[in-house]
Design a protein around this motif. Sequence first.
Motif, mmCIF file in Angstrom:
data_model
loop_
_atom_site.group_PDB
_atom_site.id
_atom_site.type_symbol
_atom_site.label_atom_id
_atom_site.label_comp_id
_atom_site.label_asym_id
_atom_site.label_seq_id
_atom_site.Cartn_x
_atom_site.Cartn_y
_atom_site.Cartn_z
ATOM 1 N N VAL A 130 48.844 -7.872 -10.041
ATOM 2 C CA VAL A 130 47.776 -6.963 -9.030
ATOM 3 C C VAL A 130 46.814 -7.475 -8.028
ATOM 4 O O VAL A 130 46.763 -7.330 -6.959
ATOM 5 N N PRO A 131 46.204 -8.577 -8.548
ATOM 6 C CA PRO A 131 45.169 -9.225 -7.643
ATOM 7 C C PRO A 131 45.868 -9.864 -6.395
ATOM 8 O O PRO A 131 45.084 -10.252 -5.414
ATOM 9 N N ALA A 132 46.852 -10.470 -6.656
ATOM 10 C CA ALA A 132 47.765 -11.089 -5.689
ATOM 11 C C ALA A 132 48.376 -10.180 -4.577
ATOM 12 O O ALA A 132 48.762 -10.602 -3.560
ATOM 13 N N MET A 133 48.456 -8.883 -5.059
ATOM 14 C CA MET A 133 49.024 -7.867 -4.157
ATOM 15 C C MET A 133 47.879 -7.354 -3.057
ATOM 16 O O MET A 133 47.555 -6.155 -3.238
ATOM 17 N N THR A 134 47.618 -8.430 -1.962
ATOM 18 C CA THR A 134 46.619 -7.997 -1.351
ATOM 19 C C THR A 134 46.837 -6.946 -0.346
ATOM 20 O O THR A 134 45.821 -6.627 0.306
ATOM 21 N N ASP A 135 48.137 -6.756 -0.025
ATOM 22 C CA ASP A 135 48.731 -5.766 0.908
ATOM 23 C C ASP A 135 49.377 -4.509 0.293
ATOM 24 O O ASP A 135 50.129 -4.081 0.993
ATOM 25 N N GLY A 136 48.856 -4.219 -0.900
ATOM 26 C CA GLY A 136 49.523 -3.120 -1.721
ATOM 27 C C GLY A 136 50.831 -3.822 -2.144
ATOM 28 O O GLY A 136 51.315 -4.978 -2.137
ATOM 29 N N GLY A 137 51.646 -2.890 -2.763
ATOM 30 C CA GLY A 137 52.784 -3.355 -3.295
ATOM 31 C C GLY A 137 53.528 -2.328 -4.297
ATOM 32 O O GLY A 137 53.176 -1.221 -4.497
ATOM 33 N N SER A 138 54.767 -3.055 -4.963
ATOM 34 C CA SER A 138 55.501 -1.984 -5.848
ATOM 35 C C SER A 138 55.793 -2.784 -7.052
ATOM 36 O O SER A 138 56.376 -3.899 -7.024
ATOM 37 N N ILE A 139 55.559 -2.289 -8.208
ATOM 38 C CA ILE A 139 55.969 -2.903 -9.490
ATOM 39 C C ILE A 139 56.959 -1.776 -10.344
ATOM 40 O O ILE A 139 56.557 -0.413 -10.048
ATOM 41 N N VAL A 140 57.800 -2.421 -10.701
ATOM 42 C CA VAL A 140 58.855 -1.600 -11.415
ATOM 43 C C VAL A 140 59.083 -2.247 -12.637
ATOM 44 O O VAL A 140 59.182 -3.542 -12.756
ATOM 45 N N ASN A 141 58.931 -1.478 -13.616
ATOM 46 C CA ASN A 141 59.131 -1.946 -15.090
ATOM 47 C C ASN A 141 60.682 -1.262 -15.864
ATOM 48 O O ASN A 141 60.854 -0.235 -15.533
ATOM 49 N N THR A 142 60.996 -2.352 -16.465
ATOM 50 C CA THR A 142 62.410 -1.867 -17.327
ATOM 51 C C THR A 142 62.024 -1.191 -18.501
ATOM 52 O O THR A 142 61.619 -1.465 -19.395
ATOM 53 N N GLY A 143 62.166 0.164 -18.500
ATOM 54 C CA GLY A 143 62.033 1.078 -19.818
ATOM 55 C C GLY A 143 63.324 0.944 -20.358
ATOM 56 O O GLY A 143 64.072 0.280 -20.360
ATOM 57 N N SER A 144 63.804 2.328 -20.707
ATOM 58 C CA SER A 144 64.937 2.632 -21.426
ATOM 59 C C SER A 144 65.107 3.880 -21.842
ATOM 60 O O SER A 144 64.073 4.827 -21.910
ATOM 61 N N GLY A 145 66.238 4.497 -21.668
ATOM 62 C CA GLY A 145 66.539 5.961 -22.183
ATOM 63 C C GLY A 145 65.886 6.008 -23.670
ATOM 64 O O GLY A 145 65.287 6.952 -24.093
ATOM 65 N N TRP A 146 66.003 4.950 -24.446
ATOM 66 C CA TRP A 146 65.351 4.959 -25.910
ATOM 67 C C TRP A 146 63.567 4.799 -25.642
ATOM 68 O O TRP A 146 63.016 4.849 -26.601
ATOM 69 N N GLY A 147 63.135 4.818 -24.494
ATOM 70 C CA GLY A 147 61.687 4.840 -24.467
ATOM 71 C C GLY A 147 61.257 6.262 -23.964
ATOM 72 O O GLY A 147 60.113 6.681 -23.881
ATOM 73 N N LEU A 148 62.235 7.225 -23.854
ATOM 74 C CA LEU A 148 61.834 8.677 -23.564
ATOM 75 C C LEU A 148 62.507 9.574 -24.800
ATOM 76 O O LEU A 148 62.204 10.758 -25.002
ATOM 77 N N LYS A 149 63.392 9.076 -25.622
ATOM 78 C CA LYS A 149 64.021 9.636 -26.923
ATOM 79 C C LYS A 149 64.017 8.632 -27.770
ATOM 80 O O LYS A 149 64.180 7.250 -27.542
#
Length: 255
Positions: A130-149
């Motif tokens: 996050v501190p390196a994203m000086t111009d904003g940015g996008s973070i995508v994390n891999t969850g799972s269907g088993w993170g929701l059920k």
Amino acid sequence: MNGMTGSLHGKVAIVTGGGSGIGRATALMFGAEGADVVIADIDAAAATRVAEEISAQGGRAVAVKADVSAEADCVGVVAAAVETFGGLHVLFNNAGIIRRADAIGTSVDEWDRVMAVNVRSVFLMCKHAVPAMTDGGSIVNTGSGWGLKGGGNAISYCASKAAVVNMTRALAIDHAAAGIRVNSVNPGDTDTPMLREEARQLSEEWAAFEADAADRPMGRAGRPDEIARAVLFLASDAASYITGTALVVDGGGLA
């Protein structure tokens, strides 16, 4: 790759667990879309092969051997992006492992390792990215269907992915003012080395396990490139007003 539009042109991206499966497919897609890519993986040879594939397509990439459950390695991955390519705009936290067992069959060491790789790595990579994203940015994390059920014989994995989904929401709230979007992609069963590892852990024949994975409305398991397209969407400006969401990509399984 056909149909690519250069949607990440001029961006610098990190992909953890980028040496195989969904990580590899996403790293290749990011490269084809114009991003400079840092491929981080505990398997240095696998990461190097992916970097070479991107280079062969005319892109720019560097491989970094990293255990992203270790803070020093996470610091090194972010530094590689900034020092090699001059910044950081996209982080795909994809590294993960699975242990197929219930609470009784899961050792404390196994629980701790799953949590370290699947949860602590996301925290650490975000903490330093996050501190390196000086111009904003996008973070995508891999969850799972088993993170929701819930799911059977996967208590540590289910707990870890639920943590990733809600940590994603918290990160989205904390960093929106800095122009950083944070979302999770939540695949169903996808034809990757990890899926075959699950069959091995459960001592199931691959054909039977594969047929079970296909038991969903679309009648098949996912492909790594199909998950990668969802990650690309969330990483790109096409998703400019999307943050804190859990995007399910599972052929209708959760439905």
